[in-house]
Design an enzyme around this catalytic site. Structure first.
Site, PDB file in Angstrom:
ATOM      1  N   GLY A 132      56.614  65.778  58.281  1.00  0.00           N
ATOM      2  CA  GLY A 132      57.155  65.670  56.929  1.00  0.00           C
ATOM      3  C   GLY A 132      56.142  65.136  55.941  1.00  0.00           C
ATOM      4  O   GLY A 132      55.926  63.922  55.862  1.00  0.00           O
ATOM      5  N   ILE A 165      60.540  71.455  55.656  1.00  0.00           N
ATOM      6  CA  ILE A 165      59.979  70.933  56.891  1.00  0.00           C
ATOM      7  C   ILE A 165      60.353  71.837  58.076  1.00  0.00           C
ATOM      8  O   ILE A 165      61.530  71.925  58.469  1.00  0.00           O
ATOM      9  CB  ILE A 165      60.465  69.476  57.139  1.00  0.00           C
ATOM     10  N   ARG A 267      53.460 111.338  61.966  1.00  0.00           N
ATOM     11  CA  ARG A 267      54.262 111.734  60.802  1.00  0.00           C
ATOM     12  C   ARG A 267      53.594 112.933  60.113  1.00  0.00           C
ATOM     13  O   ARG A 267      52.422 112.868  59.728  1.00  0.00           O
ATOM     14  CB  ARG A 267      54.347 110.552  59.828  1.00  0.00           C
ATOM     15  N   LEU A 338      54.028 103.916  55.852  1.00  0.00           N
ATOM     16  CA  LEU A 338      55.246 104.318  56.571  1.00  0.00           C
ATOM     17  C   LEU A 338      56.319 104.876  55.637  1.00  0.00           C
ATOM     18  O   LEU A 338      57.399 105.264  56.095  1.00  0.00           O
ATOM     19  CB  LEU A 338      55.834 103.137  57.367  1.00  0.00           C
ATOM     20  N   GLU A 363      50.650  75.007  54.177  1.00  0.00           N
ATOM     21  CA  GLU A 363      49.373  74.500  54.710  1.00  0.00           C
ATOM     22  C   GLU A 363      48.234  74.700  53.722  1.00  0.00           C
ATOM     23  O   GLU A 363      47.123  75.052  54.098  1.00  0.00           O
ATOM     24  CB  GLU A 363      49.034  75.215  56.029  1.00  0.00           C
ATOM     25  N   THR A 365      47.950  76.236  49.603  1.00  0.00           N
ATOM     26  CA  THR A 365      48.131  77.591  49.073  1.00  0.00           C
ATOM     27  C   THR A 365      46.780  78.302  48.983  1.00  0.00           C
ATOM     28  O   THR A 365      45.720  77.671  49.046  1.00  0.00           O
ATOM     29  CB  THR A 365      48.759  77.557  47.661  1.00  0.00           C
TER      30      THR A 365
HETATM   31  C1  LIG Z   1      58.763  78.198  55.379  1.00  0.00           C
HETATM   32  C2  LIG Z   1      57.969  76.998  54.981  1.00  0.00           C
HETATM   33  C3  LIG Z   1      57.670  76.028  55.946  1.00  0.00           C
HETATM   34  C4  LIG Z   1      56.993  74.858  55.568  1.00  0.00           C
HETATM   35  N1  LIG Z   1      56.763  73.881  56.532  1.00  0.00           N
HETATM   36  C5  LIG Z   1      56.292  72.662  56.130  1.00  0.00           C
HETATM   37  C6  LIG Z   1      56.221  71.571  57.069  1.00  0.00           C
HETATM   38  O1  LIG Z   1      56.517  71.714  58.273  1.00  0.00           O
HETATM   39  N2  LIG Z   1      55.834  70.360  56.614  1.00  0.00           N
HETATM   40  C7  LIG Z   1      55.483  70.127  55.303  1.00  0.00           C
HETATM   41  O2  LIG Z   1      55.148  68.992  54.953  1.00  0.00           O
HETATM   42  N3  LIG Z   1      55.525  71.156  54.388  1.00  0.00           N
HETATM   43  C8  LIG Z   1      55.917  72.405  54.781  1.00  0.00           C
HETATM   44  N4  LIG Z   1      55.996  73.446  53.857  1.00  0.00           N
HETATM   45  C9  LIG Z   1      55.681  73.181  52.461  1.00  0.00           C
HETATM   46  C10 LIG Z   1      54.356  73.782  52.004  1.00  0.00           C
HETATM   47  O3  LIG Z   1      53.285  73.123  52.594  1.00  0.00           O
HETATM   48  C11 LIG Z   1      54.339  73.727  50.466  1.00  0.00           C
HETATM   49  O4  LIG Z   1      55.264  74.699  50.022  1.00  0.00           O
HETATM   50  C12 LIG Z   1      52.949  73.996  49.905  1.00  0.00           C
HETATM   51  O5  LIG Z   1      52.113  72.870  50.089  1.00  0.00           O
HETATM   52  C13 LIG Z   1      52.980  74.323  48.389  1.00  0.00           C
HETATM   53  O6  LIG Z   1      53.715  73.392  47.697  1.00  0.00           O
HETATM   54  P1  LIG Z   1      54.861  73.873  46.666  1.00  0.00           P
HETATM   55  O7  LIG Z   1      55.723  74.861  47.357  1.00  0.00           O
HETATM   56  O8  LIG Z   1      55.499  72.640  46.142  1.00  0.00           O
HETATM   57  O9  LIG Z   1      54.103  74.652  45.537  1.00  0.00           O
HETATM   58  P2  LIG Z   1      53.369  74.006  44.262  1.00  0.00           P
HETATM   59  O10 LIG Z   1      52.421  72.937  44.692  1.00  0.00           O
HETATM   60  O11 LIG Z   1      54.391  73.658  43.232  1.00  0.00           O
HETATM   61  O12 LIG Z   1      52.521  75.255  43.763  1.00  0.00           O
HETATM   62  C14 LIG Z   1      53.101  76.327  43.025  1.00  0.00           C
HETATM   63  C15 LIG Z   1      51.967  77.248  42.578  1.00  0.00           C
HETATM   64  O13 LIG Z   1      51.061  76.520  41.742  1.00  0.00           O
HETATM   65  C16 LIG Z   1      49.745  76.627  42.247  1.00  0.00           C
HETATM   66  N5  LIG Z   1      49.002  75.412  42.001  1.00  0.00           N
HETATM   67  C17 LIG Z   1      49.397  74.113  42.178  1.00  0.00           C
HETATM   68  N6  LIG Z   1      48.403  73.274  41.845  1.00  0.00           N
HETATM   69  C18 LIG Z   1      47.337  74.034  41.495  1.00  0.00           C
HETATM   70  C19 LIG Z   1      46.010  73.769  41.057  1.00  0.00           C
HETATM   71  N7  LIG Z   1      45.526  72.515  40.953  1.00  0.00           N
HETATM   72  N8  LIG Z   1      45.218  74.797  40.731  1.00  0.00           N
HETATM   73  C20 LIG Z   1      45.657  76.075  40.864  1.00  0.00           C
HETATM   74  N9  LIG Z   1      46.891  76.403  41.262  1.00  0.00           N
HETATM   75  C21 LIG Z   1      47.718  75.403  41.570  1.00  0.00           C
HETATM   76  C22 LIG Z   1      49.924  76.855  43.753  1.00  0.00           C
HETATM   77  O14 LIG Z   1      48.763  77.438  44.322  1.00  0.00           O
HETATM   78  C23 LIG Z   1      51.123  77.777  43.743  1.00  0.00           C
HETATM   79  O15 LIG Z   1      50.719  79.087  43.467  1.00  0.00           O
HETATM   80  C24 LIG Z   1      56.593  74.666  54.233  1.00  0.00           C
HETATM   81  C25 LIG Z   1      56.844  75.674  53.278  1.00  0.00           C
HETATM   82  C26 LIG Z   1      57.519  76.820  53.643  1.00  0.00           C
HETATM   83  C27 LIG Z   1      57.797  77.870  52.613  1.00  0.00           C
END
Ligand SMILES: Cc1cc2nc3c(=O)[nH]c(=O)nc-3n(C[C@H](O)[C@H](O)[C@H](O)COP(=O)(O)OP(=O)(O)OC[C@H]3O[C@@H](n4cnc5c(N)ncnc54)[C@H](O)[C@@H]3O)c2cc1C
Length: 385
Positions: A132, A165, A267, A338, A363, A365
């Protein structure tokens, strides 16, 4: 069984042991995971019944040493991730979280007592873990987290919310990151601890065969991982997981490519000719196999550097970012090749495509890893720019 994708004799870079491990994982993916996955994805169900089998094959914490772990090389571990994700990113995510985000921090930052209590259970699948870090308002920038830990006597008390999470609601043990004074520290929180609840997130179009949850901590007791001091220690766990992702997505890319290649030879359109006979189709297949081959080479070099202790976070950023991006593009191109059939779950392509949208985001973006690479080559950090 899957025949593999090897345009550039990449197999010659693996030793016999590595190829044997890949064969075991390949058979498991084809015989045990693949037959379940379409229904699991439809029903939004993680196949927990596979956990004991994956444990028995040594897949959980595969590249860790001691406490029942298989102590595999990093290439062996990577090849397992590749084969699991060829079947489904959700199953690979389970194994990544269990090994890299739960067992690794307990092994690296925990006390001997914590290791002895949890690692054999996690390795054998008798216990499930989650990690988490992300919070509702802090994803890409976990440094801002609001979850707190305070000492009350000799007990740590945690308060806060974590979200997105993986494994959250099925976990027996959560590795939770919280602000303790001016430092972020890592804690173990057991299922059933008073004040701890986990609820599933529904309505996902991605990672449907994986459990994703929100965690709530309200005056909840946590056990400190003494070595987990600072955000850097959390990021070190993520480096382990991202390394596995860099390999895993190759599997999804290979499955999409192979499905499209085969389909294009059977195909027929326009005068009974297979669509593979069209130059535009061949160009797409050529793009995919070239990008997959480059991604394979990146992964093999990452494995060798990791074995030597020379793999740096900025290397892993390139591996994770590049390989995920090309896998997603392979999924999109394969879906196109496809035609209408590509949108059904009779083929795995849309499932991979939907899953890879998560992999692009979690992990770190795609953007954030681009910024890590940018900082590495310019010496200038642009995260807040
Ligand atoms: C199915 C799934 C499983 C997950 N599992 C886990 C887990 O087990 N444990 C855990 O802790 N988390 C987990 N996550 C969370 C994941 O790590 C976060 O979603 C990720 O770190 C991005 O954070 P956010 O979704 O809040 O996006 P945000 O941080 O809000 O980002 C939104 C957009 O803004 C962009 N952005 C943000 N800051 C910048 C910057 N400085 N410069 C340029 N672009 C920027 C991002 O690249 C993205 O395109 C999971 C997510 C999903 C969808």
């Amino acid at each position: 069984m899957f025949r593999g994708v090897d345009y550039f004799c990449v197999d010659s870079l693996f030793n016999e042991q590595e190829l044997m491990v890949r064969q075991t994982a390949r058979r498991f993916a084809d015989e045990r995971i693949a037959p379940l996955l379409r229904d699991c994805f439809r029903d939004a169900r993680f196949p927990t019944e596979l956990i004991p089998e994956m444990a028995a094959l040594g897949f959980l914490g595969a590249n860790l040493e001691g406490y029942g772990c298989a102590g595999m090389s990093n290439a062996e571990y990577g090849l397992i991730m590749q084969e699991l994700e060829r079947a489904d990113s959700g199953v690979r995510s389970f194994v990544s979280v269990q090994g890299a985000l739960v067992m690794y921090p307990i092994l690296t930052y925990g006390t001997e007592e914590q290791r002895e209590k949890w690692l054999p259970r996690l390795q054998s699948g008798r216990a499930i873990g989650c990690f988490g870090l992300t919070e509702p308002d802090f994803g890409s920038n976990p440094a801002g987290m609001r979850t707190t830990a305070r000492l009350a006597g000799d007990e740590w008390i945690l308060n806060g919310e974590k979200t997105w999470i993986t494994n959250g609601a099925i976990a027996d043990i959560a590795v939770v990151w919280a602000r303790a004074g001016d430092r972020i520290r890592g804690f173990l929180v057991e299922r059933g601890a008073p004040g701890f609840t986990a609820t599933d997130i529904h309505g996902k179009w991605s990672m449907r065969a994986s459990v994703t949850s929100s965690l709530s901590l309200s005056d909840c007791r946590g056990e400190l991982l003494p070595g987990a001091t600072g955000l850097k220690t959390a990021l070190a766990c993520l480096s382990q997981a991202r390394y596995g992702i860099g390999w895993g997505v190759l599997g999804a890319a290979m499955d999409c490519y192979e499905t499209a290649r085969e389909y294009s030879t059977v195909r027929k359109q326009f005068g009974g000719r297979p669509i593979a006979s069209h130059q535009l189709v061949q160009e797409k297949l050529a793009w995919m196999i070239t990008e997959i081959t480059k991604a394979q080479l990146l992964a093999v070099q990452a494995a060798r550097l990791k074995d030597l202790g020379k793999l740096e976070p900025a290397h892993i950023s390139m591996l994770k970012r590049n390989n995920t991006a090309i896998a997603l593009e392979c999924a999109r191109i394969s879906r196109d090749l496809l035609g209408a059939n590509g949108i059904t779950d009779e083929y795995p392509i849309m499932r991979h495509m939907c899953n890879l949208e998560t992999v692009k985001t979690y992990e770190g973006t795609d953007h954030i890893h681009g910024l890590v690479i940018g900082e590495r080559v310019t010496g200038v950090a642009a995260y807040a720019g």
